[in-house]
Design a protein around this motif. Sequence first.
Motif, mmCIF file in Angstrom:
data_model
loop_
_atom_site.group_PDB
_atom_site.id
_atom_site.type_symbol
_atom_site.label_atom_id
_atom_site.label_comp_id
_atom_site.label_asym_id
_atom_site.label_seq_id
_atom_site.Cartn_x
_atom_site.Cartn_y
_atom_site.Cartn_z
ATOM 1 N N ILE A 108 0.829 -1.206 0.000
ATOM 2 C CA ILE A 108 0.000 0.000 0.000
ATOM 3 C C ILE A 108 0.864 1.256 0.000
ATOM 4 N N ILE A 109 1.864 1.288 0.869
ATOM 5 C CA ILE A 109 2.715 2.474 0.966
ATOM 6 C C ILE A 109 3.516 2.684 -0.313
ATOM 7 N N LEU A 110 4.103 1.625 -0.831
ATOM 8 C CA LEU A 110 4.895 1.747 -2.049
ATOM 9 C C LEU A 110 4.037 2.094 -3.264
ATOM 10 N N PHE A 111 2.769 1.696 -3.250
ATOM 11 C CA PHE A 111 1.884 2.041 -4.361
ATOM 12 C C PHE A 111 1.753 3.557 -4.499
ATOM 13 N N PHE A 112 1.517 4.249 -3.381
ATOM 14 C CA PHE A 112 1.356 5.697 -3.449
ATOM 15 C C PHE A 112 2.662 6.391 -3.810
ATOM 16 N N ILE A 113 3.774 5.884 -3.298
ATOM 17 C CA ILE A 113 5.069 6.479 -3.617
ATOM 18 C C ILE A 113 5.412 6.272 -5.092
ATOM 19 N N ALA A 114 5.220 5.059 -5.591
ATOM 20 C CA ALA A 114 5.526 4.771 -6.991
ATOM 21 C C ALA A 114 4.608 5.538 -7.926
ATOM 22 N N THR A 115 3.339 5.658 -7.573
ATOM 23 C CA THR A 115 2.396 6.397 -8.411
ATOM 24 C C THR A 115 2.794 7.864 -8.509
ATOM 25 N N MET A 116 3.254 8.432 -7.407
ATOM 26 C CA MET A 116 3.681 9.831 -7.424
ATOM 27 C C MET A 116 4.884 10.020 -8.351
ATOM 28 N N PHE A 117 5.875 9.144 -8.246
ATOM 29 C CA PHE A 117 7.071 9.270 -9.082
ATOM 30 C C PHE A 117 6.757 9.011 -10.554
ATOM 31 N N ILE A 123 -2.030 2.749 -12.994
ATOM 32 C CA ILE A 123 -1.861 1.401 -13.550
ATOM 33 C C ILE A 123 -0.403 0.965 -13.474
ATOM 34 N N LEU A 124 0.511 1.826 -13.915
ATOM 35 C CA LEU A 124 1.933 1.464 -13.878
ATOM 36 C C LEU A 124 2.455 1.351 -12.443
ATOM 37 N N GLY A 125 1.948 2.199 -11.555
ATOM 38 C CA GLY A 125 2.349 2.113 -10.147
ATOM 39 C C GLY A 125 1.940 0.793 -9.530
ATOM 40 N N TYR A 126 0.725 0.354 -9.820
ATOM 41 C CA TYR A 126 0.262 -0.938 -9.303
ATOM 42 C C TYR A 126 1.113 -2.084 -9.858
ATOM 43 N N LEU A 127 1.350 -2.075 -11.158
ATOM 44 C CA LEU A 127 2.130 -3.159 -11.771
ATOM 45 C C LEU A 127 3.556 -3.199 -11.238
ATOM 46 N N VAL A 156 4.760 -1.977 -8.302
ATOM 47 C CA VAL A 156 4.803 -2.377 -6.891
ATOM 48 C C VAL A 156 4.444 -3.850 -6.740
ATOM 49 N N ASP A 157 3.491 -4.323 -7.507
ATOM 50 C CA ASP A 157 3.116 -5.732 -7.429
ATOM 51 C C ASP A 157 4.284 -6.628 -7.825
ATOM 52 N N ALA A 158 5.011 -6.233 -8.850
ATOM 53 C CA ALA A 158 6.165 -7.038 -9.276
ATOM 54 C C ALA A 158 7.255 -7.049 -8.206
ATOM 55 N N ILE A 159 7.559 -5.898 -7.631
ATOM 56 C CA ILE A 159 8.623 -5.808 -6.630
ATOM 57 C C ILE A 159 8.245 -6.557 -5.354
ATOM 58 N N VAL A 160 7.036 -6.330 -4.847
ATOM 59 C CA VAL A 160 6.624 -6.968 -3.590
ATOM 60 C C VAL A 160 6.445 -8.473 -3.791
ATOM 61 N N SER A 161 5.963 -8.888 -4.953
ATOM 62 C CA SER A 161 5.840 -10.325 -5.222
ATOM 63 C C SER A 161 7.204 -10.998 -5.249
ATOM 64 N N LEU A 162 8.188 -10.293 -5.774
ATOM 65 C CA LEU A 162 9.549 -10.824 -5.772
ATOM 66 C C LEU A 162 10.050 -11.019 -4.344
ATOM 67 N N PHE A 163 9.828 -10.016 -3.489
ATOM 68 C CA PHE A 163 10.261 -10.147 -2.099
ATOM 69 C C PHE A 163 9.459 -11.213 -1.356
ATOM 70 N N GLU A 164 8.185 -11.368 -1.665
ATOM 71 C CA GLU A 164 7.401 -12.438 -1.040
ATOM 72 C C GLU A 164 7.926 -13.811 -1.449
ATOM 73 N N SER A 165 8.297 -13.955 -2.702
ATOM 74 C CA SER A 165 8.848 -15.228 -3.157
ATOM 75 C C SER A 165 10.190 -15.518 -2.484
ATOM 76 N N LEU A 166 11.012 -14.489 -2.366
ATOM 77 C CA LEU A 166 12.294 -14.670 -1.679
ATOM 78 C C LEU A 166 12.068 -15.014 -0.204
ATOM 79 N N ASN A 167 11.068 -14.415 0.400
ATOM 80 C CA ASN A 167 10.767 -14.698 1.806
ATOM 81 C C ASN A 167 10.304 -16.142 1.984
#
Length: 76
Positions: free
Chosen positions: A15-24, A56-60, A62-73
Amino acid sequence: MLAIVDVSVFYISRIILFFIATMFIFKALQAVDLSKIFKKNSSDQIRFLFMVIAVILGYLFVDAIVSLFESLNNLL
């Protein structure tokens, strides 16, 4: 399965990264000149289009980055 980080951390970070990524992404999209495609005095439509694309790009992104970290976890 034993995980290093709790799953709720990934929900909160998503959630937090979504808003940050969308802003950038919105700021980066403003560098694109679409005034040649749209009619004159249509800055509101261009801004709306940029916001939709940024969400749309912010969601995609952040989803890719967080999914990568979830898989690593889950692997550890």
